[in-house]
Motif scaffolding. Structure first.
Motif, PDB file in Angstrom:
ATOM      1  N   GLN A   1       0.523  -1.230  -0.018  1.00 31.54           N
ATOM      2  CA  GLN A   1      -0.040   0.059  -0.044  1.00 31.54           C
ATOM      3  C   GLN A   1       0.886   1.405   0.054  1.00 31.54           C
ATOM      4  O   GLN A   1       0.595   2.207   0.823  1.00 31.54           O
ATOM      5  CB  GLN A   1      -0.899  -0.067   1.184  1.00 31.54           C
ATOM      6  CG  GLN A   1      -2.044  -1.297   1.085  1.00 31.54           C
ATOM      7  CD  GLN A   1      -2.844  -1.274   2.435  1.00 31.54           C
ATOM      8  OE1 GLN A   1      -3.016  -0.604   3.120  1.00 31.54           O
ATOM      9  NE2 GLN A   1      -3.911  -2.172   2.125  1.00 31.54           N
ATOM     10  N   ALA A   2       2.036   1.262  -0.708  1.00 31.86           N
ATOM     11  CA  ALA A   2       2.727   2.439  -0.719  1.00 31.86           C
ATOM     12  C   ALA A   2       2.115   3.444  -1.877  1.00 31.86           C
ATOM     13  O   ALA A   2       2.411   4.510  -1.813  1.00 31.86           O
ATOM     14  CB  ALA A   2       4.139   2.142  -1.478  1.00 31.86           C
ATOM     15  N   LEU A   3       1.370   2.569  -2.868  1.00 30.74           N
ATOM     16  CA  LEU A   3       0.718   3.406  -3.827  1.00 30.74           C
ATOM     17  C   LEU A   3      -0.843   2.672  -3.770  1.00 30.74           C
ATOM     18  O   LEU A   3      -1.196   1.565  -3.458  1.00 30.74           O
ATOM     19  CB  LEU A   3       1.192   3.139  -5.246  1.00 30.74           C
ATOM     20  CG  LEU A   3       2.746   3.736  -5.337  1.00 30.74           C
ATOM     21  CD1 LEU A   3       3.166   3.105  -6.766  1.00 30.74           C
ATOM     22  CD2 LEU A   3       2.759   5.048  -5.273  1.00 30.74           C
ATOM     23  N   SER A   4      -1.858   3.794  -4.153  1.00 29.47           N
ATOM     24  CA  SER A   4      -3.175   3.325  -4.083  1.00 29.47           C
ATOM     25  C   SER A   4      -3.339   2.733  -5.561  1.00 29.47           C
ATOM     26  O   SER A   4      -2.583   2.602  -6.357  1.00 29.47           O
ATOM     27  CB  SER A   4      -4.187   4.535  -4.188  1.00 29.47           C
ATOM     28  OG  SER A   4      -4.067   5.288  -5.380  1.00 29.47           O
ATOM     29  N   GLU A   5      -4.719   1.708  -5.503  1.00 25.38           N
ATOM     30  CA  GLU A   5      -4.748   0.945  -6.664  1.00 25.38           C
ATOM     31  C   GLU A   5      -4.846   2.038  -8.030  1.00 25.38           C
ATOM     32  O   GLU A   5      -4.390   1.799  -8.938  1.00 25.38           O
ATOM     33  CB  GLU A   5      -6.093   0.461  -6.566  1.00 25.38           C
ATOM     34  CG  GLU A   5      -6.182  -0.785  -5.400  1.00 25.38           C
ATOM     35  CD  GLU A   5      -5.045  -1.772  -5.731  1.00 25.38           C
ATOM     36  OE1 GLU A   5      -4.901  -2.240  -6.942  1.00 25.38           O
ATOM     37  OE2 GLU A   5      -4.444  -2.309  -4.920  1.00 25.38           O
TER      38      GLU A   5
END
Ligand code: HEM
Length: 51
Positions: free
Chosen positions: A34-38
């Motif tokens: 979850q370092a980046l969102s979908e």
């Protein structure tokens, strides 16, 4: 990138969790951890396909 990754799901998986392709990778699992969102990952994949 389209030639290298004709299957979009495989390119997305590389960014989401590179360990799926290479258990010993040094590449961070941007989606899994979850370092980046979908949505951010989708945007990156769109960008990669312009290269
Ligand atoms: C948003 C940032 C990143 C994106 C979009 C990205 C994308 C990719 C893609 C598409 C590949 C596959 C290339 C191919 O097979 O032709 C790849 C491979 C690789 N990436 Fe990343 N990457 C990112 C960040 C990083 C970071 C921060 C590292 C290391 C600290 C890293 C390390 C690697 C390594 C070592 C590979 C070679 C395959 C492997 O050993 O698993 N990447 N990356």
């Amino acid at each position: 990138m389209k030639a290298r990754f004709p299957d979009r799901a495989k390119l997305r998986a590389q960014v989401w969790n590179a360990m799926d392709n290479n258990p010993g990778t040094r590449m961070p699992a941007f989606g899994k951890y979850q370092a980046l969102s979908e949505a951010e990952i989708d945007a990156i994949v769109d960008y990669l396909y312009t290269l």
